[in-house]
Design a protein around this motif. Structure first.
Motif, PDB file in Angstrom:
ATOM      1  N   LYS A 232       4.407  -1.847  17.815  1.00 29.02           N
ATOM      2  CA  LYS A 232       4.886  -3.227  17.648  1.00 29.02           C
ATOM      3  C   LYS A 232       4.888  -3.625  16.180  1.00 29.02           C
ATOM      4  N   GLU A 233       3.775  -3.412  15.508  1.00 26.38           N
ATOM      5  CA  GLU A 233       3.655  -3.811  14.103  1.00 26.38           C
ATOM      6  C   GLU A 233       4.578  -2.979  13.209  1.00 26.38           C
TER       7      GLU A 233
ATOM      8  N   ALA B 286       4.893   8.184  11.404  1.00 27.06           N
ATOM      9  CA  ALA B 286       5.313   6.887  11.951  1.00 27.06           C
ATOM     10  C   ALA B 286       5.547   6.980  13.453  1.00 27.06           C
ATOM     11  N   LEU B 287       5.429   5.841  14.103  1.00 22.46           N
ATOM     12  CA  LEU B 287       5.701   5.733  15.532  1.00 22.46           C
ATOM     13  C   LEU B 287       7.135   5.290  15.793  1.00 22.46           C
TER      14      LEU B 287
ATOM     15  N   THR C  79       0.798  -1.229   0.000  1.00 17.60           N
ATOM     16  CA  THR C  79       0.000   0.000   0.000  1.00 17.60           C
ATOM     17  C   THR C  79       0.830   1.278   0.000  1.00 17.60           C
ATOM     18  N   GLY C  80       2.088   1.177   0.439  1.00 20.78           N
ATOM     19  CA  GLY C  80       2.912   2.375   0.571  1.00 20.78           C
ATOM     20  C   GLY C  80       2.539   3.216   1.782  1.00 20.78           C
ATOM     21  N   LYS C  81       1.679   2.674   2.638  1.00 27.72           N
ATOM     22  CA  LYS C  81       1.253   3.377   3.853  1.00 27.72           C
ATOM     23  C   LYS C  81       1.751   2.619   5.076  1.00 27.72           C
ATOM     24  N   LEU C  82       1.720   3.272   6.224  1.00 24.78           N
ATOM     25  CA  LEU C  82       2.121   2.606   7.459  1.00 24.78           C
ATOM     26  C   LEU C  82       1.224   1.399   7.709  1.00 24.78           C
ATOM     27  N   VAL C  83       1.807   0.335   8.235  1.00 24.29           N
ATOM     28  CA  VAL C  83       1.034  -0.870   8.526  1.00 24.29           C
ATOM     29  C   VAL C  83       0.034  -0.575   9.637  1.00 24.29           C
TER      30      VAL C  83
ATOM     31  N   GLU D 214       8.171  -4.267  13.781  1.00 23.44           N
ATOM     32  CA  GLU D 214       8.382  -5.551  13.094  1.00 23.44           C
ATOM     33  C   GLU D 214       8.593  -5.336  11.598  1.00 23.44           C
ATOM     34  N   THR D 215       7.772  -4.493  11.003  1.00 24.33           N
ATOM     35  CA  THR D 215       7.874  -4.237   9.564  1.00 24.33           C
ATOM     36  C   THR D 215       9.159  -3.475   9.239  1.00 24.33           C
ATOM     37  N   ALA D 216       9.497  -2.485  10.053  1.00 24.88           N
ATOM     38  CA  ALA D 216      10.730  -1.725   9.828  1.00 24.88           C
ATOM     39  C   ALA D 216      11.951  -2.639   9.895  1.00 24.88           C
TER      40      ALA D 216
END
Length: 132
Positions: free
Chosen positions: A52-53, A119-120, A43-47, A56-58
């Motif tokens: 936490k999520e 982003a967080l 999606t090109g957007k933040l998960v 993990e993705t980063a």
């Protein structure tokens, strides 16, 4: 004077940069990985989810960029973790411990006022290339 090799790293297994920078740069045997966000490749957007999520993705993106550079998570010598809210530290730290399972790299972790895309979490790294 010796010639230093500089290589720009670009891989489709991590999001494209959102600005004028490279996913990573290899200078001689040192790999400098730009900050990785928890962005979905689809999606090109933040998960969806929270810190936490996104962490993990980063970290998945970080692994993929390292692989494209000829390095890996075991070769990381330094990371910097940026958090929008330091209250997320325990959660992100747990995810981090699952990604770096032995010989932990040096690390800084700081709270910042704002991260790209809202982003967080953002994680950057310095690693060595080749066999360790």
């Amino acid at each position: 004077m010796d010639k230093i090799v500089k290589r720009i790293i670009a891989t489709k297994t991590a999001p494209e940069p959102i600005g004028p920078y490279s996913q990573a740069v290899v200078a001689d045997k040192t790999v400098y990985v730009s900050g990785c966000l928890g962005v979905s490749l689809e999606t090109g957007k933040l998960v969806d989810g929270g810190a936490k999520e996104q962490a993990e993705t980063a970290l998945t993106h970080l692994k993929n960029v390292l692989r494209a550079s000829g390095s890996n998570m075991n070769n990381v010598v330094k990371t910097t973790v940026f958090l929008q809210d330091f209250n997320d530290f325990p959660t992100v730290n747990q995810v981090y411990k699952e990604a770096f399972v032995r010989n932990f790299p040096a690390r800084s972790c700081v709270q910042v006022a704002k991260l790209p895309m809202g982003a967080l979490v953002e994680i950057e790294a310095i690693a060595v290339a080749g066999e360790n």
